[in-house]
Design a protein around this motif. Structure first.
Motif, short mmCIF file in Angstrom:
data_model
loop_
_atom_site.label_atom_id
_atom_site.label_comp_id
_atom_site.label_asym_id
_atom_site.label_seq_id
_atom_site.Cartn_x
_atom_site.Cartn_y
_atom_site.Cartn_z
N PRO A 24 0.75 -1.02 -0.10
CA PRO A 24 0.00 0.04 -0.05
C PRO A 24 0.90 1.24 0.06
O PRO A 24 0.51 2.44 -0.58
CB PRO A 24 -0.83 -0.07 1.42
N VAL A 25 2.03 1.31 0.72
CA VAL A 25 2.86 2.48 0.69
C VAL A 25 3.25 2.87 -0.69
O VAL A 25 3.14 3.86 -1.24
CB VAL A 25 4.10 2.23 1.70
N GLU A 30 3.08 5.75 -5.88
CA GLU A 30 2.90 5.85 -7.34
C GLU A 30 1.78 7.01 -7.56
O GLU A 30 1.76 7.45 -8.51
CB GLU A 30 2.66 4.77 -7.88
N GLN A 31 0.85 6.76 -6.98
CA GLN A 31 -0.17 7.68 -7.15
C GLN A 31 -0.08 9.17 -7.03
O GLN A 31 -0.44 10.04 -7.65
CB GLN A 31 -1.47 7.30 -6.18
N ARG A 32 0.61 9.46 -5.83
CA ARG A 32 1.20 10.80 -5.79
C ARG A 32 2.16 11.24 -6.91
O ARG A 32 1.88 12.53 -7.38
CB ARG A 32 2.02 10.93 -4.28
N THR A 33 3.03 10.44 -7.18
CA THR A 33 3.89 11.11 -8.60
C THR A 33 3.12 11.13 -9.60
O THR A 33 3.56 12.09 -10.36
CB THR A 33 4.98 10.01 -8.66
N SER A 34 2.13 10.26 -10.02
CA SER A 34 1.33 10.54 -11.20
C SER A 34 0.52 11.75 -11.09
O SER A 34 0.47 12.48 -11.96
CB SER A 34 0.41 9.24 -11.28
#
Length: 137
Positions: A24-25, A30-34
């Motif tokens: 989950p981390v 990955e969601q934050r960077t995208s």
């Protein structure tokens, strides 16, 4: 309508896939960077055409366009029709089929007839093969 039975019938199996390694981390990173990349592209600080080697992949450039360059199966020029393996297989199949049906209808004498036929075809083939070709053609 289902009839009562003593035996239990098998129920259809359900497909249930569970991810083996879920982090989950890492997913959140990955969601934050995208999201940050989308924000930077919207502000104009980052070009959309600018891709890193990690995003392309190590083998992506070699694969790109390789299917478009495929021209299909090449036709053979000047190849004898009797030299193809499909034609040879067809002749062998017809020879075996003829020998089986001939044996059923005529008996063992069919093999003698087939031997004469094969010898005649071979003689005609070698006659035309060894015959000198005309110089004027």
């Amino acid at each position: 309508m289902k009839f009562p039975s003593v035996f239990r019938t098998a129920a259809p199996m359900r497909f249930d896939i569970k991810p083996r390694y879920y982090d989950p981390v890492r997913e959140e990173i990955e969601q934050r960077t995208s999201q940050i990349k989308r924000d930077l592209e919207a502000q104009g600080l980052l070009d959309k055409d600018e891709l890193t080697s990690r995003e392309i992949g190590s083998y992506g450039a070699g694969i790109r366009g390789s299917f478009a360059q495929h021209k299909g199966i090449k036709e053979r020029d000047g190849v004898n029709m009797f030299a193809s393996t499909a034609m040879i297989r067809t002749f062998i199949f017809l020879l075996l089929l003829g020998s089986i049906f001939g044996y059923v209808y005529l008996g063992p004498v069919i093999f003698e007839y087939m031997a004469y036929a094969v010898a005649l075809v071979a003689a005609i083939y070698f006659f035309f093969r060894l015959k000198p070709k005309k110089k004027y053609e």
